[in-house]
Motif scaffolding. Structure first.
Motif, PDB file in Angstrom:
ATOM      1  N   GLU A   1       0.973  -1.391  -0.042  1.00 31.70           N
ATOM      2  CA  GLU A   1       0.001   0.051   0.188  1.00 31.70           C
ATOM      3  C   GLU A   1       0.799   1.097  -0.021  1.00 31.70           C
ATOM      4  O   GLU A   1       0.674   2.445  -0.567  1.00 31.70           O
ATOM      5  N   GLU A   2       1.990   1.111   0.731  1.00 28.26           N
ATOM      6  CA  GLU A   2       2.753   2.479   0.712  1.00 28.26           C
ATOM      7  C   GLU A   2       3.520   2.805  -0.558  1.00 28.26           C
ATOM      8  O   GLU A   2       4.071   4.013  -0.747  1.00 28.26           O
ATOM      9  N   LYS A   3       3.504   1.831  -1.393  1.00 33.44           N
ATOM     10  CA  LYS A   3       4.232   1.956  -2.782  1.00 33.44           C
ATOM     11  C   LYS A   3       3.278   2.397  -3.736  1.00 33.44           C
ATOM     12  O   LYS A   3       3.483   2.338  -5.053  1.00 33.44           O
ATOM     13  N   LYS A   4       1.815   2.169  -3.411  1.00 33.75           N
ATOM     14  CA  LYS A   4       0.928   2.675  -4.417  1.00 33.75           C
ATOM     15  C   LYS A   4       0.431   3.897  -4.425  1.00 33.75           C
ATOM     16  O   LYS A   4      -0.085   4.798  -3.374  1.00 33.75           O
ATOM     17  N   PRO A   5       0.168   4.540  -5.413  1.00 33.91           N
ATOM     18  CA  PRO A   5      -0.203   5.952  -5.686  1.00 33.91           C
ATOM     19  C   PRO A   5      -1.742   6.118  -5.106  1.00 33.91           C
ATOM     20  O   PRO A   5      -2.680   5.073  -5.235  1.00 33.91           O
ATOM     21  N   LYS A   6      -2.204   7.190  -4.331  1.00 34.31           N
ATOM     22  CA  LYS A   6      -3.637   7.231  -3.907  1.00 34.31           C
ATOM     23  C   LYS A   6      -4.165   8.583  -4.325  1.00 34.31           C
ATOM     24  O   LYS A   6      -3.309   9.694  -4.495  1.00 34.31           O
ATOM     25  N   VAL A   7      -5.195   8.709  -4.913  1.00 32.49           N
ATOM     26  CA  VAL A   7      -5.717   9.887  -4.978  1.00 32.49           C
ATOM     27  C   VAL A   7      -5.782  11.131  -3.834  1.00 32.49           C
ATOM     28  O   VAL A   7      -6.098  10.607  -2.600  1.00 32.49           O
ATOM     29  N   GLY A   8      -5.230  12.162  -4.116  1.00 27.07           N
ATOM     30  CA  GLY A   8      -4.886  13.011  -3.188  1.00 27.07           C
ATOM     31  C   GLY A   8      -3.542  13.083  -2.664  1.00 27.07           C
ATOM     32  O   GLY A   8      -3.236  14.041  -1.669  1.00 27.07           O
ATOM     33  N   GLN A   9      -2.643  12.258  -2.933  1.00 27.36           N
ATOM     34  CA  GLN A   9      -1.367  12.057  -2.540  1.00 27.36           C
ATOM     35  C   GLN A   9      -0.691  13.316  -3.130  1.00 27.36           C
ATOM     36  O   GLN A   9      -0.600  13.513  -4.257  1.00 27.36           O
ATOM     37  N   VAL A  10       0.207  13.783  -2.410  1.00 26.00           N
ATOM     38  CA  VAL A  10       0.912  15.155  -2.976  1.00 26.00           C
ATOM     39  C   VAL A  10       2.449  14.841  -3.126  1.00 26.00           C
ATOM     40  O   VAL A  10       3.105  14.224  -2.204  1.00 26.00           O
ATOM     41  N   PHE A  11       3.096  15.491  -4.359  1.00 24.29           N
ATOM     42  CA  PHE A  11       4.507  15.202  -4.407  1.00 24.29           C
ATOM     43  C   PHE A  11       4.942  16.643  -4.500  1.00 24.29           C
ATOM     44  O   PHE A  11       4.495  17.602  -5.086  1.00 24.29           O
ATOM     45  N   GLU A  12       6.130  16.913  -3.926  1.00 28.07           N
ATOM     46  CA  GLU A  12       6.891  17.989  -4.135  1.00 28.07           C
ATOM     47  C   GLU A  12       7.193  18.579  -5.479  1.00 28.07           C
ATOM     48  O   GLU A  12       7.145  19.623  -5.596  1.00 28.07           O
ATOM     49  N   THR A  13       7.610  17.680  -6.258  1.00 28.27           N
ATOM     50  CA  THR A  13       8.258  17.934  -7.401  1.00 28.27           C
ATOM     51  C   THR A  13       7.782  16.975  -8.746  1.00 28.27           C
ATOM     52  O   THR A  13       7.209  15.999  -8.168  1.00 28.27           O
ATOM     53  N   LEU A  14       7.763  17.506  -9.710  1.00 29.77           N
ATOM     54  CA  LEU A  14       7.607  16.523 -11.066  1.00 29.77           C
ATOM     55  C   LEU A  14       8.519  15.323 -10.964  1.00 29.77           C
ATOM     56  O   LEU A  14       8.026  14.122 -11.196  1.00 29.77           O
ATOM     57  N   GLU A  15       9.820  15.721 -10.676  1.00 20.22           N
ATOM     58  CA  GLU A  15      10.713  14.596 -10.748  1.00 20.22           C
ATOM     59  C   GLU A  15      10.374  13.403  -9.504  1.00 20.22           C
ATOM     60  O   GLU A  15      10.483  12.236  -9.974  1.00 20.22           O
ATOM     61  N   SER A  16       9.823  14.165  -8.565  1.00 13.91           N
ATOM     62  CA  SER A  16       9.200  12.873  -7.514  1.00 13.91           C
ATOM     63  C   SER A  16       8.198  12.132  -7.841  1.00 13.91           C
ATOM     64  O   SER A  16       8.330  10.903  -7.363  1.00 13.91           O
ATOM     65  N   THR A  17       7.161  12.437  -8.604  1.00 13.99           N
ATOM     66  CA  THR A  17       6.212  11.999  -9.127  1.00 13.99           C
ATOM     67  C   THR A  17       6.653  10.845 -10.101  1.00 13.99           C
ATOM     68  O   THR A  17       6.266   9.665  -9.994  1.00 13.99           O
ATOM     69  N   GLU A  18       7.767  11.201 -10.969  1.00 21.83           N
ATOM     70  CA  GLU A  18       8.206  10.215 -11.979  1.00 21.83           C
ATOM     71  C   GLU A  18       8.979   9.079 -11.009  1.00 21.83           C
ATOM     72  O   GLU A  18       8.790   7.902 -11.529  1.00 21.83           O
ATOM     73  N   LEU A  19       9.766   9.304 -10.110  1.00 19.67           N
ATOM     74  CA  LEU A  19      10.549   8.409  -9.473  1.00 19.67           C
ATOM     75  C   LEU A  19       9.335   7.322  -8.763  1.00 19.67           C
ATOM     76  O   LEU A  19       9.502   6.068  -8.651  1.00 19.67           O
ATOM     77  N   PHE A  20       8.543   7.850  -8.137  1.00 18.80           N
ATOM     78  CA  PHE A  20       7.540   6.947  -7.300  1.00 18.80           C
ATOM     79  C   PHE A  20       6.725   6.194  -8.307  1.00 18.80           C
ATOM     80  O   PHE A  20       6.657   4.884  -7.939  1.00 18.80           O
TER      81      PHE A  20
END
Length: 242
Positions: A24-43
């Motif tokens: 669950e901790e590795k799965k995207p969730k609606v409402g989850q916030v990322f500081e940068t675009l690069e962090s979204t890509e890595l996640f």
């Protein structure tokens, strides 16, 4: 001749649902916030690796008035088998798995949509290393290919040789095609600098042997037009014959 995937087959596939296993901790969730675009890509890349599929960038909308390379108001990332397309090594079969990241005024990105179901089986944990997004040649492998190329061994033989060194194809982390493409890149690079490399090699010989002689000429386009060189034995033989 290419044929599109039949619509009836797509409808059948879409009736199937493959939900990948993921902590669950590795799965995207609606409402989850990322500081940068690069962090979204890595996640999301890590999530795809765990689940066993390759992501593909689908939709992007730029932030108005912002011309920076990584300035997107909206970004959709899908499974690489999304959409219907012509026959290809990995055909696209309209897979609906998707994650959507949206830019917020405070500079962060939020997950606004997440569809995790696929309409096709996913790669097993043992085979995820062969997914396109996970294949990457290491610097050690590149050095190995560069060295064996001197022995006139191509990408295929270099790939098989590395398999013997690391104990099996599963331990390579790249494919035969990756090795062949790297050899191709080496050839392309050398073709642009072969004359310069040749002259530099002569200079090195001169540095190690003061009796070594060489000279060269270039044409009006500054391209190598002629070279003369002679090592101590050649010079001695010339004096003797003369």
């Amino acid at each position: 001749m290419h044929f599109k995937t039949p619509r009836t087959r797509i409808e059948t596939l879409n009736a199937l649902q493959y939900i990948p296993f993921c902590p669950e901790e590795k799965k995207p969730k609606v409402g989850q916030v990322f500081e940068t675009l690069e962090s979204t890509e890595l996640f999301y890349k890590e999530y795809c690796t765990i689940c066993g599929f390759t992501p593909r960038l689908a939709t992007t909308k730029r932030i108005k008035g912002n011309e920076l390379p990584n300035s997107f108001a909206l970004r959709n990332v899908v499974c690489n088998r999304q959409d219907i397309s012509r026959v290809r090594p990995i055909p696209r079969i309209d897979c609906r798995a998707l994650v959507q990241f949206k830019y917020q005024e405070n500079g962060t990105y939020i997950v606004t949509r997440f569809d995790e179901a696929h309409n096709h089986p996913l790669a097993s944990p043992e085979s995820t290393i062969f997914l396109k997004g996970n294949r990457k040649m290491t610097e050690v492998q590149k050095q190995f290919v560069t060295k064996v190329k001197v022995l006139k061994l191509g990408g295929v033989k270099a790939y098989r040789g590395w398999k013997e060194l690391c104990g099996g194809y599963d331990n390579i982390g790249a494919t035969e095609v990756d090795f062949k493409n790297f050899v191709r890149d080496i050839k392309t690079y050398i073709s642009n600098f072969d004359a310069q490399m040749f002259v530099e090699n002569l200079i090195e010989k001169k540095d190690t042997c003061s009796s070594f002689y060489f000279d060269f000429i270039v044409d009006e386009n500054k391209c190598l037009a002629g070279v003369f060189w002679a090592d101590p034995i050649c010079i001695k033989n010339y004096i003797f014959v003369r």
